[in-house]
Design a protein around this motif. Sequence first.
Motif, PDB file in Angstrom:
ATOM      1  N   LYS A  40      -1.270   4.067  -8.859  1.00 13.49           N
ATOM      2  CA  LYS A  40      -2.331   3.176  -9.319  1.00 13.49           C
ATOM      3  C   LYS A  40      -2.325   1.849  -8.574  1.00 13.49           C
ATOM      4  O   LYS A  40      -3.365   1.374  -8.114  1.00 13.49           O
ATOM      5  CB  LYS A  40      -2.189   2.936 -10.826  1.00 13.49           C
ATOM      6  N   ASN A  41      -1.148   1.244  -8.443  1.00 15.56           N
ATOM      7  CA  ASN A  41      -1.100  -0.104  -7.865  1.00 15.56           C
ATOM      8  C   ASN A  41      -0.339  -0.203  -6.544  1.00 15.56           C
ATOM      9  O   ASN A  41      -0.273  -1.280  -5.947  1.00 15.56           O
ATOM     10  CB  ASN A  41      -0.503  -1.092  -8.879  1.00 15.56           C
TER      11      ASN A  41
ATOM     12  N   LYS B  62       2.789  -0.225  -5.987  1.00 18.11           N
ATOM     13  CA  LYS B  62       4.131  -0.804  -6.058  1.00 18.11           C
ATOM     14  C   LYS B  62       5.173   0.279  -5.800  1.00 18.11           C
ATOM     15  O   LYS B  62       4.998   1.435  -6.202  1.00 18.11           O
ATOM     16  CB  LYS B  62       4.365  -1.450  -7.423  1.00 18.11           C
TER      17      LYS B  62
ATOM     18  N   LYS C 146      -8.712   4.146  -1.971  1.00 19.69           N
ATOM     19  CA  LYS C 146      -7.945   2.958  -1.582  1.00 19.69           C
ATOM     20  C   LYS C 146      -6.893   3.337  -0.559  1.00 19.69           C
ATOM     21  O   LYS C 146      -6.541   4.513  -0.395  1.00 19.69           O
ATOM     22  CB  LYS C 146      -7.266   2.321  -2.800  1.00 19.69           C
TER      23      LYS C 146
ATOM     24  N   ASN D 165       3.924   3.868  -6.948  1.00 21.81           N
ATOM     25  CA  ASN D 165       2.976   3.997  -8.049  1.00 21.81           C
ATOM     26  C   ASN D 165       1.576   4.278  -7.491  1.00 21.81           C
ATOM     27  O   ASN D 165       1.074   3.530  -6.655  1.00 21.81           O
ATOM     28  CB  ASN D 165       2.956   2.719  -8.892  1.00 21.81           C
TER      29      ASN D 165
END
Length: 708
Positions: A390-391, A393, A348, A388
């Motif tokens: 993972k996301n 943020k 990502k 973060n």
Amino acid sequence: MKKILSFLFICTFILGYSQQKELTLEDAVLGYYKGLYPSSLSNLQWVKNTNNYIFQKENEFVFTAAKTGQIVKKSNLENLQKAYPQLQRMPYIQEVDASSLTFRTKNTIEVFNYITNLKETSISFDDSAQNNEYNSKAKAVAYTLDNNLFVATASNPKLAVTKIEDKNIVSGQAIHRSEFGITKGTFWSPKGNFLAFYQKDESNVSDYPLVDINSYPAKLKNIKYPMAGQASEQAKIGIFNLKNKKTTYLNIDTSDEHYLTNLSWTPDEKYVLVAEINKGQNHVWYNKYDVATGKKVTTLFEETNDKWTEPEHDAVFLPNSNTNFLWFSERDGFMNLYHYTTAGKLVKQLTKFDWVVTGVLGFDEKGKNVFITGTGNDARESHTFKVNLKNGKFIRLTSEVGTHRTQLSTNGNYLIDSYSNLETPNNAFIIDTKKERSTLVHMAKNPLEDYAIGTTEFLTLKGNDGTDLYSRIIKPANFDASKKYPVLIYVYGGPHAQMNTNSWLGGASLWMPAFATLENYIIFTLDNRGSANRGFAFESSIHRNLGNLEIEDQLIGVEYLKSLNYVDAERIAVNGWSYGGFMTTSLMLRNPGIFTTAVAGGPVIDWKYYEVMYGERYMDTPEENPEGYEKAKVTNYIKNLDGKMLIIHGSVDPVVVPQHSMSLLQEAIKQKTQIDFFTYPMHEHNVRGMDRVHLVEKMMQYIVENNK
């Protein structure tokens, strides 16, 4: 009554101003040695694998717990001198852990156990060694002598990694003239078992003649200098195995002179990742190589761009992973982070900022967050963020406006944050990254509070295309808006540089506010299109046409200055160095009548004389872009000179070689145009040390005498 109060105010102002010290140009240039720059905590850094930090206070190292602020240990010079009698002062710490600190004394790396106050390790190497890099896991030092690479250990001070007699082949040094983010030529593996290194074959690169005048008689000193459109170096990557003492090479064919950069080890030491860039610099292949065989395993991904591709950062592997890493890329218009695997899978895009990410500091203990540096919304600033994984943020951890330089503790629990801005000389905080709380550990006083010094202000102008152009204006200490002031425009204007930052003095050198007050001048600086930290579109707009948009933007600044009632529009001078020298000469000669005076140092006069890596990135080759090279060629405009112009050049400049200035002088003579020239014998691209006082005084004297 009002008249009396006004009179009293004026008298008080004049009295206050007259009681302040005068800041001379000499003191300003030598400001660091004169105590005129903000104080800081010397040797301030984290103790590895702890929550403690260390700094130097006079002749003592002080260890402090970040959580409580309590001192947990001290180690003084007397303790060190018992182990090292030759030590005269506190050393600069290269690294420190829970029991030992590492420093260098002349040609020896010393590891000192500050718990037992005993020597732990001493590694000596050749007195003439350069490019030294110590690795605590290998307990070894990599270094170069002439064109070869060596390793020193406690038992062997001179273990040859390469034994190449041909001086054209250079190992263990930075390649590609330190472009593409390259700052060194050696790369220790994560566990210290291997040493990767760059090697360059400069056999096809032309010699450029410089002259050493300090010998009797003077001697020729050739350097290798690949000019735009000419043959360049051929790079290789070697791998030295510390166990079997053998050197092997990755199987990379660079006979086409393509570039290698961003060398990164996988944490398991099985693979090396390398960014390979075509000579045209518009295509990148990120390749994976097997350390054992030297063979390419696969291409992880490719990047292309119509203008240029310029990878500058190594891969940053995620904690406890041999396969997942973060990659820096401008592919979406700003430098952002992308999560990849060593199989070439894009997991990502981690960050999606419309501002520039500038670095990765590390991760937290659980590997859930990455700590990064970047400009944030104001490109003139530098901040630290927790993102973060993972996301995506994020939280900004540095709350105060300004320029923050941060260090992350090993476990990511705390930050050391040293920052400044226009109003703050230098403050240092310890930031708890979980609780987002900060504790002040150092506050520098204003070192200029007793001096008559002017004001520095930021402003934002609009370019012809609507682009924000960040600018800085310095006024003299006794500024009076009812008077008219002459102006000095200080310019750089090129890629990878930013003159205006929200830091102490606003990014200006101390001689600038000193000069402003001494001579009652306004000093103005604008960051035009092409300069750093504004995103790819802003920087790449100058592609193939260096000088055009930059001049257009600088003239926006001139028009603004002319609109000010306190500016003498008939007395505007311009000064710059290197790319700024190119801009200074171009502004003066392509816009006759606007400037009365120009002083250009180390100026690029003809881009075909500049180095191939930088020059061809921004201009392509002279064969591919003859119109762009011809339009940017400063000698074409020398006949337009209207005013006074001084050219300054170091006699042994290896960056912007003297041929640039010589070509301008030659054309000036041909055109019967009078210009002034001064050289600094045996100085390179910049004039340093005590001679810099002479340089600044010469430049400013010339401006004052002629900007009339």
